[in-house]
Design a protein around this motif. Structure first.
Motif: not given
Ligand code: ADP
Length: 546
Positions: A188, A306, A433, A329-333, A327
């Protein structure tokens, strides 16, 4: 002294080999790109994956070479998942929803040697091909009859290429730290950056997903794979599914609510996962078809991650669908699972409302992921559910850096990865979060969580979707602006919404203004595109009417 246990590397090929040996006839059901439903099984996918491995050699792919895919969730993509990585090459899943310029950048940066693509992307591939300098062959993932008529060099037909290969293949054994797949974050800000997974990280992440306190993936389940295979390996589910021998249902390009509903109904899906936008679409389908009973689907578990979840979504899944809501929480990393939210035994006596309150939190730590929150000075903050700071994570499936050193050294002094999220952690280890560090609204030296405000606004029955961004303010530096899409046929005014919010958030959090729009911009992964919103409302001056 070393232990006397066998030193077998953790390899992705072992997952499909296991599924084919112990769950050979467990079905994999696919709504194909061509249209019809295709039924296959783990035995067939394993044989196909071995043929893919042979095809890699024929295409001149050496261990470590990157193999690109622009593809939906199908049996062909699944064979590539196991065949490409199993042979020692790196599967690079490209997100086709990115802008063409980003795809061009990513494929060139990764130096993909060949590109497998679904025919739905044929026009895109034709447009991009001249710029893709490293790509030596383009393979359309279909049969001869459906080959696209496009002008690209070395256009091959997947079925012909793979059919011609032997099914006899011994998976090579190599270091488990070998790179297995590559996925770029949507970026982003700045250029997309590559996250390079390993065989070891993938297998350990799969094991975690199979434990009962996480997603509890097991052979009794039927899993609808609604997360695209180009989003952080579909949250690792194709691997975990093979590890457990789960019946897989794959929607192909047909991600519309009606198709998802029909697949759920016809294949008796028990678990599915997706970002909130997908589930909103499913709800709208049920709204438009009041004659359908969501409980009749028999869904047992719904996973979500996500993006932040509106409370009403959890309530609807648990009340109307009778499904357990989990639920993550995570990210690509983070491969992508960092935390997962399930209730603890001590929560059994709580009211349904209180339980949902806990499920609103992003989740608790899972084995393998160490968590900490730190202040601006990098010092650790207490896990008291109140102090909030930057969330940092460390573990065997968390990135240690980006492909080809992009972004430089990213870990902190203790080897933790800074996630860019701001969170609290409570005494039970639940992470909540507060915001993404770049989205948090800084008002008069205090922080306002855009996520909390969005959740509060989404609870209003007339609100279909809500976004909150900061707008400049001469006195408070920034103030929140609430941007709302109304539910079709519903009416609500700005001042009614403000009164509604006044009962839910502290006074200084109340939006400076409320704007109604027809739709909100989303990223390629279905999240609110706040950068775009900030551009759209640049220089916005709040009306005094609210
Ligand atoms: P990007 O959004 O930069 O493309 P990702 O798809 O890896 O990258 O998204 C990761 C981000 O999505 C996290 O850092 C967080 O901000 C958000 N996220 C992931 N899971 C959750 C959740 N359960 N609730 C709120 N936000 C979330």
């Amino acid at each position: 002294m070393f232990g006397l246990m066998q030193d077998r590397p953790l390899l992705i090929s072992s997952l499909i080999e296991h599924a084919a040996t112990f769950h050979p006839h467990t079905e994999i059901v696919v709504r194909s790109v061509e249209g019809p439903i295709v039924r296959t099984d783990y035995d067939a996918v394993h044989r196909r994956a071995k043929q893919v491995a042979h095809a890699m050699a024929q295409l001149g792919i050496a261990p470590g070479d990157r193999v690109g895919t622009l593809a939906w969730n199908t049996h062909r993509h699944l064979a590539l998942y196991f065949g490409v990585s199993g042979a020692g090459a790196v599967l690079h899943t490209v997100n086709p929803r990115l802008f063409p310029e980003q795809i061009d950048y990513i494929v060139n940066h990764a130096e993909d040697q060949v590109l497998f693509f679904d025919t739905s992307f044929a026009p895109l591939v034709e447009k991009l091909a001249p710029g893709l300098r490293s790509v030596r062959a383009f393979i359309a993932m279909t049969d001869r009859a459906h080959m696209p008529a496009i002008d690209v060099p070395n256009l091959l037909c997947f079925d012909e290429l793979i059919d011609a290969q032997s099914e006899d293949y011994d998976w090579p054994v190599f270091d488990e730290r070998t790179a297995s797949s590559l996925c770029y974050t949507s970026g982003t800000t700045g250029n997309p950056k590559g996250v390079l997974y390993s065989h070891r990280s993938t297998v350990l992440h799969s094991l975690m997903e199979c434990t009962p306190d996480t997603f509890g993936v097991n052979s009794g389940m039927t899993l609808l794979l609604a997360v695209p295979m180009f989003h952080a390996n579909a949250w690792g589910m194709p691997y975990a599914a093979a590890m457990a021998g789960v019946k897989l249902v794959m929607p192909g390009p047909h991600l519309d609510a009606q198709n998802l509903y029909e697949l759920m109904r016809d294949e008796k899906v028990s678990i599915s996962q997706a970002v909130p936008t997908v589930w909103l679409m499913l709800f709208q389908y049920f709204d438009a078809h009041p004659e359908l009973d969501p409980r009749a689907l028999g869904l047992k578990r719904i996973g979500l991650g996500g993006a932040a979840t509106p409370r009403s979504m959890i309530e609807r899944f648990e009340r109307d669908f009778g499904a357990d809501f989990v639920q993550g929480w995570g990210m690509t990393e983070t491969s992508p699972i960092g935390v997962i939210g399930n209730l603890l035994p001590k929560h059994a006596a709580l009211s349904e409302d209180e339980k949902i309150g806990i499920k609103m939190k992003q989740g608790r730590g899972v084995w393998g992921v160490a968590l900490k929150i730190v202040g601006e000075d990098g010092r650790r903050l207490p896990h008291d559910g109140k102090a909030f700071g930057h969330l940092h994570v460390r573990g065997p499936w968390i990135a240690s850096g980006y492909f080809r050193g992009e972004g430089g050294g990213v870990l902190d002094a203790e080897g933790f990865f800074p996630t860019g999220d701001v969170a609290t952690i409570d005494a039970d280890g639940y992470v909540q979060l507060v915001d993404r560090a770049k989205d948090v609204i800084k008002s008069g030296g205090e922080w306002i969580s855009s996520i909390d405000l969005e959740n509060a606004a989404s609870a209003h029955p007339a609100v279909a979707e809500a976004a909150v961004i900061g707008i400049p303010h001469p006195k408070w530096t920034e103030r929140p602006l609430l941007i709302v899409v109304k539910r079709p046929g519903s009416e609500v005014t700005a001042s009614q919404l403000r009164d509604f919010l006044a009962q839910r958030v502290v006074k200084w959090w109340l939006p400076e203004d409320v704007v109604f729009v027809d739709s909100l911009p989303h990223t390629a992964t279905g999240k609110l595109l706040k950068t775009r919103l900030r551009e759209m409302f640049k220089g916005y001056v709040a009306a005094k009417s609210v």
